[in-house]
Design an enzyme around this catalytic site. Structure first.
Site, mmCIF file in Angstrom:
data_model
loop_
_atom_site.group_PDB
_atom_site.id
_atom_site.type_symbol
_atom_site.label_atom_id
_atom_site.label_comp_id
_atom_site.label_asym_id
_atom_site.label_seq_id
_atom_site.Cartn_x
_atom_site.Cartn_y
_atom_site.Cartn_z
ATOM 1 N N GLY A 1 0.751 -1.168 0.023
ATOM 2 C CA GLY A 1 -0.073 0.074 -0.037
ATOM 3 C C GLY A 1 0.708 1.291 -0.142
ATOM 4 N N LYS A 2 2.097 1.316 -0.621
ATOM 5 C CA LYS A 2 2.775 2.581 -0.680
ATOM 6 C C LYS A 2 1.809 3.619 -1.263
ATOM 7 C CE LYS A 2 6.130 1.326 -3.478
ATOM 8 N NZ LYS A 2 6.267 -0.030 -3.893
ATOM 9 N N HIS B 1 -15.396 8.043 -19.150
ATOM 10 C CA HIS B 1 -15.258 7.273 -18.276
ATOM 11 C C HIS B 1 -15.466 8.266 -16.971
ATOM 12 C CE1 HIS B 1 -13.315 3.706 -19.840
ATOM 13 N NE2 HIS B 1 -13.167 4.635 -21.016
ATOM 14 N N LYS C 1 12.946 -1.356 18.898
ATOM 15 C CA LYS C 1 13.915 -2.118 18.202
ATOM 16 C C LYS C 1 14.028 -2.074 16.864
ATOM 17 C CE LYS C 1 14.266 -7.386 17.880
ATOM 18 N NZ LYS C 1 13.416 -8.607 18.111
ATOM 19 N N CYS D 1 -18.564 3.499 -21.772
ATOM 20 C CA CYS D 1 -17.528 3.207 -22.788
ATOM 21 C C CYS D 1 -18.112 1.712 -23.652
ATOM 22 C CB CYS D 1 -15.997 3.015 -22.553
ATOM 23 S SG CYS D 1 -14.977 3.684 -23.746
ATOM 24 N N LEU D 2 -17.313 0.812 -23.434
ATOM 25 C CA LEU D 2 -17.704 -0.551 -24.306
ATOM 26 C C LEU D 2 -19.090 -0.817 -23.865
ATOM 27 C CD1 LEU D 2 -17.184 -2.634 -26.367
ATOM 28 C CD2 LEU D 2 -16.085 -3.926 -24.631
ATOM 29 N N GLY D 3 -19.521 -0.472 -22.546
ATOM 30 C CA GLY D 3 -20.876 -0.737 -22.065
ATOM 31 C C GLY D 3 -21.762 0.070 -22.766
ATOM 32 N N GLU E 1 15.361 -3.749 -11.372
ATOM 33 C CA GLU E 1 14.997 -2.500 -11.954
ATOM 34 C C GLU E 1 14.792 -1.103 -11.085
ATOM 35 O OE1 GLU E 1 12.369 -5.047 -11.589
ATOM 36 O OE2 GLU E 1 12.878 -6.007 -13.386
ATOM 37 N N GLY F 1 -14.126 -1.917 -21.686
ATOM 38 C CA GLY F 1 -13.379 -2.887 -22.303
ATOM 39 C C GLY F 1 -12.865 -3.037 -23.667
ATOM 40 N N LYS G 1 12.834 -8.718 11.751
ATOM 41 C CA LYS G 1 13.780 -9.039 10.983
ATOM 42 C C LYS G 1 13.537 -8.695 9.541
ATOM 43 C CE LYS G 1 16.845 -11.193 12.562
ATOM 44 N NZ LYS G 1 17.841 -10.651 13.549
ATOM 45 N N GLU H 1 -15.852 7.384 -14.011
ATOM 46 C CA GLU H 1 -15.352 6.848 -12.878
ATOM 47 C C GLU H 1 -14.002 7.615 -12.557
ATOM 48 O OE1 GLU H 1 -15.486 5.410 -15.653
ATOM 49 O OE2 GLU H 1 -14.140 3.888 -16.050
HETATM 50 N N1 GLN Z 1 -12.898 -1.013 -27.099
HETATM 51 C C1 GLN Z 1 -13.918 0.211 -27.223
HETATM 52 C C2 GLN Z 1 -13.292 1.342 -28.007
HETATM 53 O O1 GLN Z 1 -12.030 1.426 -28.213
HETATM 54 C C3 GLN Z 1 -14.167 0.673 -25.788
HETATM 55 C C4 GLN Z 1 -13.098 1.167 -25.077
HETATM 56 C C5 GLN Z 1 -13.312 1.292 -23.346
HETATM 57 O O2 GLN Z 1 -14.242 0.683 -22.940
HETATM 58 N N2 GLN Z 1 -12.608 2.040 -22.801
HETATM 59 O O3 GLN Z 1 -13.984 2.221 -28.510
#
Ligand code: GLN
Length: 548
Positions: free
Chosen positions: A26-27, A517, A233, A391-393, A160, A364, A199, A519
């Site tokens: 949780g940094k 988005h 310690k 978006c894709l939804g 890295e 998605g 430790k 969110e």
């Molecule tokens: N795959 C879809 C697009 O490229 C939706 C992208 C997403 O849901 N962020 O438009």
């Protein structure tokens, strides 16, 4: 309120947060909590994440690899910790807040090719370490910051991370008291012995010391209270004062961590060590009110989150957090049920969705699980269950409507079926010429005009908004008339490019799809209005069911 305004601070202070013993301690939350506390004391704070992987940004990473890709206003695809930074600090981040090894090397190699180092051998020290410092100082120069907090990804001892630790060592040497280094470790509890063990922390600090870095503060992640003798310690073995051994005990909610860190004095340690004096007492009343609401909800709702990454909670991080913020505003606990879109088939949507008070279909890429998403939307529409598509939804909601209401059987998005007879979702014009994958989508803030007499205009209480995007495909305007005639309303439009950004079904109680988005914008102190309204719609729907 005690004001401590002795002298005006003129210089930026730097806080470096490293991690040891294990990953996932949780940094990001500790860094964000410290930022939150310093900000609540009236200081101007920026936070950044340095990621040691070689990808230039996480945009091309599968969420299974690295969780959600978080998008900033200026369109940078970044680590999900930037989401925490925004949610905890309520300030937007930018491309300067996330740096990766890929980005560092790319920039150094470009300079080398340009001839900037002509005649010189380009090496990790000083060229890569200088470049890392350049990114840290560049963030500082983007605002008049009192503090820049830099979280270093990975765990001390990783190959890295070496150049990053070296860059921090050099900065501490150069800037002295203006720099402070925090090391987050794990103090495990060994059940059989009934003891907490120091430790691993000692070893982790030794590894840091081998690399030339003495931590000033040790934050110990623990399941049990650290006793005074354990603190002594750790202090003794790690060369820090006892007050600089900070306990970070497992919390029910990540949003408790700032208050826990305040009680442990993390912020005071940082202020004292950097000799900062122009601060006041932390103002946390609003934060405490939010925490009270999430701990004492008056009601609960069950909301389905339909997506293809159900096994991994970080894949939809910002959506889950947005529900938490919106739940608190509504005095409501939102039980989010992650439902695999691949499990939803032609005849079983009801099994998964019948007890839900609302349905969200997730963003998605690609075709996996797409049929289940479309089925879930059909279930929401036919049964008039509050629905939000992101978006894709949203694109799936368009496809579902095309097939089941407009009568365009087999309509699809050309992302999934490039030869579909009815490409209701299609590649945007300016995307057609793009070949590369990294950073080439429509990314970041775009304007959206909200039309009158729409649900969204009421929700936002504004005519023009800006929201963050991450997509290549868009509603195909050739179908606009057909969809409108059949009852879909396009209530948010990007006027510049005539892109349909929001859809609504006004005949339904709450049915909204957004191409952007929301969110990413939701924070504790500014919950997103769409999520607030969606949760409210779920509460209302739930009570309408129980009144039947
Ligand atoms: N795959 C879809 C697009 O490229 C939706 C992208 C997403 O849901 N962020 O438009």
């Amino acid at each position: 309120m005690q004001i401590n305004l002795h002298k005006k601070m003129s210089k930026t202070r730097y806080v470096f947060v490293t991690g040891g013993v294990a990953s996932s301690l949780g940094k990001g939350i500790i860094s964000a909590s410290l930022g939150n506390l310093l900000k609540s004391r009236g200081l101007k704070v920026a936070i950044q994440k340095l990621d040691p992987y070689i990808n230039v940004d996480p945009g091309t990473l599968n969420p299974y690899e690295h969780g959600e890709c978080y998008v900033t206003e200026d369109g940078a695809e970044t680590d999900l910790d930037l989401g925490h930074y925004e949610r905890f600090l309520n300030v937007p981040t930018s491309i300067h807040n996330n740096v990766t090894t890929g980005k560092v090397y790319k920039s150094v190699i470009e300079k080398e090719r340009r001839g900037d180092f002509l005649g010189k051998t380009v090496q990790v020290i000083p060229h890569i370490t200088d470049e890392i410092q350049h990114w840290i100082k560049t963030l500082a120069s983007t605002g008049n910051y009192d503090f820049v907090i830099t979280e270093i990804g990975g765990t001390v001892g990783d190959i890295e991370s070496l150049p990053y630790i070296e860059a921090v060592r050099q900065m501490k040497w150069e800037l002295g008291d203006l720099c402070v280094s925090i090391h987050l470790t794990l103090v495990p509890y060994i059940k059989a012995a009934g003891e907490l063990k120091t430790k691993p922390t000692q070893h982790s600090v030794k590894t840091l010391l081998e690399q030339g870095l003495q931590p000033d503060i040790i934050v110990c992640r623990t399941e049990h209270e650290l006793s005074s003798s354990i603190r002594n310690k750790i202090a003794l073995f790690c060369n820090v004062s006892k007050e600089a051994v900070i306990q970070s005990i497992d919390a029910e909610s990540i949003y408790e961590v700032p208050l826990n860190m305040r009680d442990e004095g993390l912020d005071i340690q940082v202020l004292n060590k950097t000799k900062c004096t122009n601060y006041h007492e932390p103002e946390m009343a609003q934060w405490e009110d939010f925490l009270y609401k999430i701990k004492h909800p008056k009601t609960t709702v069950d909301i389905a989150l339909v997506g293809k990454y159900t096994a991994l909670k970080d894949a939809y991080k910002s959506i889950l957090e947005a529900f938490c913020h919106a739940g608190a505003t509504n005095h409501c606990k939102v039980n989010v049920h992650r439902i695999s879109s691949e499990a939803i088939e032609d005849d079983n949507a009801e099994d998964f969705l019948k007890d839900m008070d609302a349905i969200l279909v997730a963003p998605g890429f690609g075709g996996r699980g797409i049929d289940g998403k479309i089925k879930a939307i059909e279930y929401a529409r036919v049964n008039d269950i509050p629905f939000l598509g992101i978006c894709l939804g949203m694109q799936c909601a368009v496809i579902e409507f095309a097939r089941d209401v407009v009568g365009l059987k087999k309509a699809h998005s050309t992302e999934i079926d490039p030869d579909t007879q009815y490409p209701v979702i299609d590649l945007m014009e300016d995307q057609k010429k793009i070949a590369g994958m990294g950073g080439t989508m429509r990314l970041g803030n775009y304007d959206c005009h909200l039309i009158n007499d729409s649900l969204v205009k009421n929700i936002y209480n504004a005519s023009d908004i800006k929201e963050r995007h991450r997509h290549r495909y868009e509603f195909n305007n050739e179908y606009l008339d057909k969809f409108t005639e059949n009852g879909m309303k396009f209530t948010g439009i990007n006027l510049k490019d005539n892109l349909m950004e929001i859809i609504e079904l006004p005949s339904k109680r709450w049915f909204v799809g957004v191409q952007f988005h929301p969110e990413y914008k939701s924070t504790v102190l500014s919950p997103h209005p769409l999520f607030v309204s969606f949760v409210k719609a779920a509460i209302d729907y739930k009570s309408s069911k129980s009144n039947k």
